[in-house]
Scaffold this active site. Structure first.
Site, short mmCIF file in Angstrom:
data_model
loop_
_atom_site.label_atom_id
_atom_site.label_comp_id
_atom_site.label_asym_id
_atom_site.label_seq_id
_atom_site.Cartn_x
_atom_site.Cartn_y
_atom_site.Cartn_z
CG ASP A 248 -2.25 0.68 0.93
OD1 ASP A 248 -2.19 1.88 0.60
OD2 ASP A 248 -3.34 0.08 1.03
CG HIS A 272 -1.21 1.81 -3.27
ND1 HIS A 272 -2.48 1.59 -2.84
CD2 HIS A 272 -0.85 0.69 -3.94
CE1 HIS A 272 -2.87 0.37 -3.22
NE2 HIS A 272 -1.89 -0.19 -3.88
#
Ligand SMILES: *[C@@H]1O[C@H](CO)[C@@H](O)[C@H](O)[C@H]1NC(C)=O
Ligand SMILES: *[C@@H]1O[C@H](CO)[C@@H](O)[C@H](O)[C@H]1NC(C)=O
Ligand SMILES: *[C@@H]1O[C@H](CO)[C@@H](O)[C@H](O)[C@H]1NC(C)=O
Ligand SMILES: *[C@@H]1O[C@H](CO)[C@@H](O)[C@H](O)[C@H]1NC(C)=O
Ligand SMILES: *[C@@H]1O[C@H](CO)[C@@H](O)[C@H](O)[C@H]1NC(C)=O
Length: 441
Positions: A248, A272
């Site tokens: 993430d 991310h």
């Protein structure tokens, strides 16, 4: 095109970036930006011999099978009972199995020297009846140092398999953060590695004065919600010289955080990127301000640098600077997304949103995996204001890079490629001469 040469060039560039940065850091004093509280003494002061607490003296075995939780708990209790600076030693060459544990309420200066390995139980059932969000949980601590070159292994595989993002037939639930810091002052985390974290690797909530440096966080790209470093409701936080590969965000800065400095971060495949937010979930008020990200290398990440807010939230994200960021094959290199929705069902548009203004992107270069290298998707009711682009050079492997704007106001200067698409794109010079009259708007 010669790919290895390209790759080598990037590696050389990142080193140049780091060298430049060290020079920069020694010339300029970040204290003016960060004003870290006096944690210097806990960094440099060597504990006296008598104040070292060896976990083996408290019954730890370190064979990776025997439960060493009680030994860690007792060593912590003893160290905390002294008003002097003490160290807890977790020696090299051993693996300690540690169940969910609270390291709480310690007002004396403690150094946790993690030279060996700490592993979590594999099976989530050990969390039955306990808080699923925590494994190693530090709270109400002042002047705590974690250091030592050891490894913390969350053994997260079983948690990932049971995530609703992996197996959609299972209801969503939380998985533990490997190391949680809650209510802390003067924290120093350095030289350690965290691998296979169950969910977030390291989170800081309600902390004042944190330095994280030279940490390595590494978890497979497919692992769900495994943020690298999560900073929430915290002030005066510096994260530097660290490498993050996770499933993430590499670094996420959320709810009511301010004066956060992120420098020299290598953020690897699958992650991310570096994010402000998400902000404003469940109609919450949130304010994030005075954030500087200076010096990062992102390769093959889904996002580069972004601000994400949910429809219906309130508050603001302001005075945020992203600079000197190298991107390699990043899908959304520059992104402001006020329609963020990480939910199974689409989120309804609402009139409220977090106010996004004064966000600068300076010196962002490299390659975009998608043609849309810049995306500013701002709220219909509260447009983004004072977005600023300078020295942007983003290329795509195929075709021509583009930018997308929706309700985005801002300005640019210098080379900006792809060209900006702000609703009122005026040159900085014009902006400056007009700024006096704009102040009243
Ligand atoms: C998903 O979860 C269900 C219910 O726990 C389980 O029966 C199934 O085997 C899981 N699927 C996979 C692919 O692991
Ligand atoms: C960073 O941490 C590693 C251990 O993980 C250590 O060997 C290395 O010396 C540290 N580097 C710096 C610059 O402190
Ligand atoms: C931020 O702080 C405000 C009060 O200052 C509080 O109402 C709000 O719940 C906080 N937001 C979050 C997301 O913690
Ligand atoms: C860029 O990333 C995409 C996935 O996002 C991948 O399919 C593609 O092979 C990558 N290209 C290069 C040149 O690395
Ligand atoms: C929300 O608003 C945006 C911008 O006006 C629009 O593109 C999008 O389709 C809307 N979404 C919903 C669910 O109505």
């Amino acid at each position: 095109m010669d790919q290895p040469t390209y790759f080598n060039n990037y590696i050389i560039l990142i080193f140049i970036l780091m060298i430049l940065h060290v020079t920069y850091a020694s010339v300029y004093d970040y204290q003016s930006f960060l004003q870290l509280p006096g944690i210097g003494s806990s960094i440099h002061e060597q504990p006296r011999k008598g104040n070292i607490f060896h976990v083996h003296a408290y019954g730890a075995i370190g064979d990776g099978l025997h439960d060493d939780t009680e030994a860690f708990r007792n060593a912590w209790k003893m160290a905390c009972s002294l008003s002097l600076h003490s160290s807890i030693l977790i020696p090299e060459g051993y693996t300690y199995l540690v169940h969910p544990i609270d390291f709480a309420g310690c007002r004396s200066k403690i150094t946790l020297r993690i030279n060996g390995a700490i592993i979590a139980p594999k099976d989530p059932h050990y969390w039955r009846g306990l808080n699923h969000r925590k494994w190693l949980y530090f709270h109400s601590v002042e002047h705590l140092t974690l250091e030592g070159g050891g490894t913390i292994n969350g053994m997260g595989e079983e948690w990932w398999a049971r995530s609703c993002k992996i197996n959609t037939t299972i209801p969503c639930h939380h998985a533990p953060t490997a190391i949680t810091f809650h209510k802390c002052t003067g924290l120093n985390v350095k030289d350690i590695s965290i691998v296979n974290s169950q969910q977030t690797h390291m989170s800081f909530t309600d902390c004042l004065g944190v330095i994280v440096s030279n940490v390595t966080l590494s978890t497979p790209a497919e692992s769900p919600n495994t943020d690298g470093i999560h900073i929430s409701a915290s002030t005066n936080v510096e994260v530097r010289d660290s490498t993050i590969n996770a499933g993430d965000d590499c670094v996420s800065i959320v709810s009511n955080s301010s004066r956060v400095m992120v420098t020299n971060i290598v953020c690897g495949p699958g992650t991310h990127g570096i994010s402000i937010g998400s902000l404003g979930k469940w109609n919450e008020w949130s304010e994030v301000h005075d954030v500087m990200v200076d010096g990062a290398y992102l390769s093959n990440t889904q996002n580069g640098v972004r601000v994400k807010t949910w429809q219906g939230g309130s508050g603001f994200a302001t005075k945020i600077i992203f600079k000197n960021v190298w991107m390699e094959n990043v899908t959304n290199p520059i992104l402001v997304d006020q329609y963020y929705c990480d939910a199974p069902d689409p989120c309804q548009n609402q009139t409220a949103n977090v106010n996004v203004n004064d966000i600068s992107f300076v010196g962002i270069k490299g390659t975009s995996a998608s043609e849309e290298a810049i995306r500013f998707a701002c709220s219909d009711t509260i447009p983004c204001q004072q977005l600023y682009l300078e020295d942007i050079q983003l290329l795509t492997y195929t075709g021509v890079a583009t930018s997308f704007c929706w309700n985005a106001y801002g300005s640019s200067s210098g080379i900006v490629f792809p060209p900006p698409c702000f609703l009122t794109t005026v040159s900085l010079a014009v902006q400056n001469t007009l700024s006096a009259s704009h102040n009243s708007i």
